[in-house]
Design a protein around this motif. Structure first.
Motif, PDB file in Angstrom:
ATOM      1  N   LEU A   1      -7.232   5.071  -0.890  1.00 12.41           N
ATOM      2  CA  LEU A   1      -6.614   5.054  -2.087  1.00 12.41           C
ATOM      3  C   LEU A   1      -6.721   3.743  -2.539  1.00 12.41           C
ATOM      4  O   LEU A   1      -6.646   3.388  -3.752  1.00 12.41           O
ATOM      5  CB  LEU A   1      -5.185   5.505  -2.025  1.00 12.41           C
ATOM      6  N   VAL A   2      -6.446   2.532  -1.704  1.00 14.53           N
ATOM      7  CA  VAL A   2      -6.197   1.224  -2.225  1.00 14.53           C
ATOM      8  C   VAL A   2      -7.435   0.812  -2.933  1.00 14.53           C
ATOM      9  O   VAL A   2      -7.490   0.237  -3.867  1.00 14.53           O
ATOM     10  CB  VAL A   2      -5.661   0.215  -1.026  1.00 14.53           C
TER      11      VAL A   2
ATOM     12  N   ILE B   1       0.943  -1.201   0.052  1.00 13.25           N
ATOM     13  CA  ILE B   1      -0.065  -0.014   0.241  1.00 13.25           C
ATOM     14  C   ILE B   1       0.884   1.281  -0.103  1.00 13.25           C
ATOM     15  O   ILE B   1       0.687   2.076  -0.944  1.00 13.25           O
ATOM     16  CB  ILE B   1      -1.064  -0.168   1.186  1.00 13.25           C
TER      17      ILE B   1
ATOM     18  N   LEU C   1      -0.694   8.957 -12.484  1.00 10.27           N
ATOM     19  CA  LEU C   1      -0.312   9.438 -11.101  1.00 10.27           C
ATOM     20  C   LEU C   1      -1.043  10.656 -10.773  1.00 10.27           C
ATOM     21  O   LEU C   1      -1.211  11.068  -9.616  1.00 10.27           O
ATOM     22  CB  LEU C   1       1.195   9.788 -11.216  1.00 10.27           C
ATOM     23  N   ASP C   2      -1.440  11.809 -12.089  1.00 11.16           N
ATOM     24  CA  ASP C   2      -1.859  13.172 -11.230  1.00 11.16           C
ATOM     25  C   ASP C   2      -3.330  12.873 -10.996  1.00 11.16           C
ATOM     26  O   ASP C   2      -3.839  13.779 -10.423  1.00 11.16           O
ATOM     27  CB  ASP C   2      -1.596  14.073 -12.336  1.00 11.16           C
TER      28      ASP C   2
ATOM     29  N   GLN D   1       5.398  10.864  -8.180  1.00  9.61           N
ATOM     30  CA  GLN D   1       4.710  11.894  -8.805  1.00  9.61           C
ATOM     31  C   GLN D   1       3.397  11.609  -8.516  1.00  9.61           C
ATOM     32  O   GLN D   1       2.357  12.153  -9.029  1.00  9.61           O
ATOM     33  CB  GLN D   1       4.669  11.847 -10.328  1.00  9.61           C
ATOM     34  N   GLY D   2       2.967  10.866  -7.350  1.00  4.42           N
ATOM     35  CA  GLY D   2       1.681  10.359  -7.174  1.00  4.42           C
ATOM     36  C   GLY D   2       1.309  10.298  -5.691  1.00  4.42           C
ATOM     37  O   GLY D   2       2.126  11.015  -4.793  1.00  4.42           O
TER      38      GLY D   2
ATOM     39  N   ILE E   1      -5.337   4.481 -14.511  1.00  7.11           N
ATOM     40  CA  ILE E   1      -4.399   4.877 -13.452  1.00  7.11           C
ATOM     41  C   ILE E   1      -3.368   5.721 -13.871  1.00  7.11           C
ATOM     42  O   ILE E   1      -2.279   5.274 -14.441  1.00  7.11           O
ATOM     43  CB  ILE E   1      -3.893   3.437 -12.745  1.00  7.11           C
TER      44      ILE E   1
ATOM     45  N   TRP F   1       2.730   2.187  -3.174  1.00  9.53           N
ATOM     46  CA  TRP F   1       1.900   3.053  -4.151  1.00  9.53           C
ATOM     47  C   TRP F   1       1.775   4.497  -3.649  1.00  9.53           C
ATOM     48  O   TRP F   1       1.558   5.381  -4.469  1.00  9.53           O
ATOM     49  CB  TRP F   1       0.573   2.196  -4.279  1.00  9.53           C
ATOM     50  N   LEU F   2       1.478   4.674  -2.348  1.00  9.28           N
ATOM     51  CA  LEU F   2       1.085   6.129  -1.711  1.00  9.28           C
ATOM     52  C   LEU F   2       2.402   6.942  -1.871  1.00  9.28           C
ATOM     53  O   LEU F   2       2.352   8.221  -1.957  1.00  9.28           O
ATOM     54  CB  LEU F   2       0.828   5.749  -0.305  1.00  9.28           C
TER      55      LEU F   2
ATOM     56  N   THR G   1      -7.953   2.595  -6.372  1.00  8.64           N
ATOM     57  CA  THR G   1      -7.114   2.038  -7.249  1.00  8.64           C
ATOM     58  C   THR G   1      -7.439   0.709  -7.909  1.00  8.64           C
ATOM     59  O   THR G   1      -7.347   0.459  -9.033  1.00  8.64           O
ATOM     60  CB  THR G   1      -5.628   2.117  -6.699  1.00  8.64           C
TER      61      THR G   1
ATOM     62  N   LEU H   1      -6.981   7.319   4.891  1.00  7.27           N
ATOM     63  CA  LEU H   1      -6.518   7.692   3.366  1.00  7.27           C
ATOM     64  C   LEU H   1      -5.989   6.516   2.648  1.00  7.27           C
ATOM     65  O   LEU H   1      -6.446   6.182   1.261  1.00  7.27           O
ATOM     66  CB  LEU H   1      -5.853   8.929   3.300  1.00  7.27           C
ATOM     67  N   PRO H   2      -4.898   5.713   3.431  1.00  4.60           N
ATOM     68  CA  PRO H   2      -4.279   4.790   2.612  1.00  4.60           C
ATOM     69  C   PRO H   2      -5.327   3.653   2.149  1.00  4.60           C
ATOM     70  O   PRO H   2      -5.288   3.371   0.881  1.00  4.60           O
ATOM     71  CB  PRO H   2      -3.255   4.297   3.699  1.00  4.60           C
ATOM     72  N   VAL H   3      -6.207   3.410   2.970  1.00  5.66           N
ATOM     73  CA  VAL H   3      -7.177   2.432   2.656  1.00  5.66           C
ATOM     74  C   VAL H   3      -8.004   2.974   1.661  1.00  5.66           C
ATOM     75  O   VAL H   3      -8.344   2.191   0.488  1.00  5.66           O
ATOM     76  CB  VAL H   3      -8.040   2.168   3.778  1.00  5.66           C
TER      77      VAL H   3
ATOM     78  N   VAL I   1       0.957  14.411  -4.395  1.00 10.16           N
ATOM     79  CA  VAL I   1      -0.007  15.149  -5.095  1.00 10.16           C
ATOM     80  C   VAL I   1      -1.466  15.556  -4.182  1.00 10.16           C
ATOM     81  O   VAL I   1      -2.280  16.320  -4.606  1.00 10.16           O
ATOM     82  CB  VAL I   1      -0.833  14.496  -6.389  1.00 10.16           C
TER      83      VAL I   1
ATOM     84  N   VAL J   1      -4.495  10.175  -9.292  1.00  7.94           N
ATOM     85  CA  VAL J   1      -4.701   9.036  -8.306  1.00  7.94           C
ATOM     86  C   VAL J   1      -5.989   9.120  -7.277  1.00  7.94           C
ATOM     87  O   VAL J   1      -6.247   8.024  -7.040  1.00  7.94           O
ATOM     88  CB  VAL J   1      -3.537   8.688  -7.409  1.00  7.94           C
ATOM     89  N   TRP J   2      -6.126  10.299  -6.933  1.00  8.44           N
ATOM     90  CA  TRP J   2      -6.989  10.550  -5.856  1.00  8.44           C
ATOM     91  C   TRP J   2      -8.639  10.431  -6.411  1.00  8.44           C
ATOM     92  O   TRP J   2      -9.434  10.610  -5.757  1.00  8.44           O
ATOM     93  CB  TRP J   2      -6.907  11.688  -4.948  1.00  8.44           C
TER      94      TRP J   2
END
Lengths: 369, 269
Positions: free
Chosen positions: B24-25, A128, B38-39, A136-137, B36, A131-132, B28, B20-22, A141, B41-42
């Motif tokens: 994002l997982v 996890i 990078l800019d 650049q992501g 997917i 990836w975080l 994604t 927040l990590p959860v 960001v 991602v959220w």
């Protein structure tokens, strides 16, 4: 009588298993670490390799040999990782516990949220956070969602180091730190009026410091200066580890806070202590034993950290290297079994230094009870 | 009032840090691989792409099954071993049994790196390298100290008079165990089962050292998938969810026991 024999026979398989798998294997590992297994290419292919006894050569090479610079960086990494991981988990855990102890609404929900990473595997956590922490992501960001510029820290991919020092000064720094700790112990003993302890810690601390500032400064481990430092790529790993473990320290501290008798807090209030003073002089000292056992547990986890780093950065990435990773790489990818075994023994010694005093003190408590 | 506000602000920030990590997982894992970037991602996926879970499940199913077989059978075995050991040490102590117990406990503090090479040779020599059975054996053996400790502590609380009474009634070693001890053991079994299951499910070092691809548990497969370059990130994220789900469910539904085991076995190697 027959029952007693049965009882012993029931326990016997476990005793034999532990004798072989723990004591036997440690002994064998020690022996392997004193051989040249991995030096001779013919040994790699042989089913029963012929091993030659070489004494402490492997250990000497790890600390002073030319090729094992990577081990030394991994050892330095381990020191910094352990320090910052412990400080982060203890600090955040304590703050969370204090916040929850003040009885906010939804306390059960918050507790569940803070503790759930404990149920995860370090491999999941590592995946996890890998990836975080993409440069650049992910985290970088996050500020752009609020119209701010993105963060620029490259996390795991940085090769920068901070707090760089020369490896040759390691004996000096070690003696300095241990000496200062002993002086602190002596000062504590002085205040508690324990004269025996004061004498011995003062003496040994003094000798160590004297050695550090005379001979210690001029010991040469290597014929050339070799800089090592806190590899900043570890910051991301520490962040992930704190994310996973601070819920655990929170649980410990919360149990401790709930265990403080109300009368003690009342008494502090009657004496006119402000809230801050109550925390500083009453609550935190009462939590000290919890801090100690949490430090032991966290230190134990930190010293053998392997899966988190494996999942975040892989085996081959030197900036996040720790001895457990390097040991695996040497033994199981490079067939350098003897050197790998030597690192295993060093880790065992480190853990023993942390755990044995703790066990001894627990045992003394048991006896006193 | 301001103190209260600060308190809730801090708790909110902490909650974001943990959740927040959860978030994002999950998002994604629900994205189409091509989307997917990078800019973004959220950004929540639109439309939601459930396909990646199907693909991840297909890819991970054999490993998931390995983990399940491994964790369940090793847990059952070590709970039985622990119950018997704890029973002997608590109710049938003999001369030197306390010393032997202390020597046994030492096994739970060692870093496993210090026995890994001899263990690897041993498992190879007895022909169990690369098999799930070898890994089960290893987990049961290195679980002995902690499970014995938990059961011994639990059984010490059972009054000796109960055992004595059963013996006067003519019960032997196993009779007492079956009719007196075992019916009282449920809480200890729950704590041990939860502890061992989560430990073994999450374990990585033994698994990566002693298995071949066909016997890999899910942690090893996940670490290798995420470690590969140029991965589509929806797959490792879906895999992470699969790998986390069993232990998370245990935590959510049996949290009380989970914590008890955690505090009991906190210094385990």
């Amino acid at each position: 009588m027959r029952d007693r024999i049965t009882a012993f026979l029931v326990l016997l398989p476990s005793l034999v298993a532990v004798a072989i798998f723990v004591y036997g294997f440690i002994g064998q590992n020690l022996w392997v670490s004193l051989t040249d297994w991995g030096k001779n290419p013919a040994q790699a292919l042989a089913l029963r390799p012929e091993l030659r006894f070489v004494g402490l050569d492997n250990y000497r090479e790890l600390f002073t040999g030319f090729v094992d610079m990577r081990f030394r960086q991994s050892a330095v990494n381990l020191i910094f990782f352990t320090l910052f991981f412990m400080a982060g988990s203890l600090g955040l855990g304590l703050l969370l516990a204090i916040a929850l102890d003040r009885g906010p609404r939804g306390e059960g929900f918050f507790r569940t949220v803070f503790l759930f990473p404990m149920a995860l595997s370090f491999v999941v956590t590592g995946t996890i956070w890998r990836w975080l922490l993409q440069p650049q992501g992910g985290v970088n960001v996050l500020p752009t969602l609020f119209g701010l510029p993105p963060l620029a820290f490259p996390w795991l991919t940085t090769r920068q180091q901070a707090l760089v020092f020369d490896w040759n000064l390691l004996p000096f720094y070690t003696a300095l730190v241990v000496g200062l700790v002993l002086l602190y112990v002596a000062w504590r003993a002085h205040r508690e009026g324990e004269r025996g302890r004061r004498f011995w810690s003062l003496l040994s601390g003094g000798v160590l410091l004297l050695w550090a500032f005379t001979l210690g400064r001029s010991t040469q481990l290597l014929p050339y200066p070799e800089p090592h430092g806190f590899s900043l790529a570890l910051v991301g790993v520490i962040l992930a580890a704190v994310w996973q473990m601070s819920g655990y320290t929170m649980a410990l501290y919360l149990a401790g806070l709930r265990g403080i008798p109300v009368e003690v807090l009342e008494a502090a209030k009657v004496d006119g202590a402000s809230e801050w003073q109550t925390y500083r002089h009453v609550i935190l000292p009462l939590l000290a034993p919890i801090t100690l056992s949490a430090m032991i547990v966290l230190g134990h986890i930190a010293l053998k950290i392997f899966d988190l780093i494996f999942a975040m950065a892989g085996l081959d990435y030197a900036p996040t290297d720790v001895p457990a990773i390097y040991m695996y790489l040497l033994a199981f990818r490079g067939n350098q079994f003897a050197k790998g075994a030597a690192i295993g023994i060093l880790l065992l010694l480190l853990v023993a230094v942390v755990v044995i005093p703790y066990l001894a003190s627990q045992l003394r408590k048991e006896v006193r009870r | 009032m301001i103190g209260r506000l600060l308190l809730y602000a801090f708790l909110l920030l902490a909650t974001l840090f943990f959740l927040l990590p959860v978030y994002l997982v999950v998002l994604t894992a629900l994205k189409e691989p091509a989307k997917i970037t990078l800019d973004t991602v959220w950004q929540w996926p639109d439309p939601v792409y459930w396909e990646s879970f199907r693909i991840a499940w297909e890819a991970f199913r054999p490993k998931f099954q390995n983990s399940l077989v491994l964790a369940v059978s090793a847990t059952l075995l070590s709970a039985m071993v622990g119950a018997l050991n704890g029973y002997v040490l608590a109710k049938w102590p003999f001369r030197g049994s306390n010393l032997l117990f202390a020597l046994m406990l030492f096994g739970m503090f060692i870093p496993y790196q210090s026995i890994l090479i001899p263990l690897f040779q041993f498992v190879k020599a007895i022909g169990l390298y690369g098999t799930l059975f070898g890994l089960i054996l290893v987990h049961v053996v290195y679980g002995i100290p902690i499970v014995t400790l938990i059961f011994k502590n639990y059984y010490s609380e059972i009054p000796d008079e109960l055992v004595e009474a059963a013996r006067i009634d003519g019960a032997g070693f196993f009779g007492v165990f079956r009719h007196v001890i075992l019916p009282l053991s449920a809480p200890a079994f729950v704590v041990v089962a939860i502890w061992q299951f989560t430990q073994i499910w999450n374990e990585f070092l033994f698994a990566v050292t002693l298995t071949r691809p066909e016997s890999q548990p899910i942690t090893v497969a996940l670490a290798q998938l995420a470690g590969g370059e140029a991965v589509k990130w929806n797959l490792p994220m879906a895999g992470a969810i699969l790998a986390a789900l069993p232990t998370l469910l245990v935590y959510i539904f049996l949290g009380r026991y989970f914590l008890r085991g955690l505090l009991a076995g906190s210094v385990k190697g």
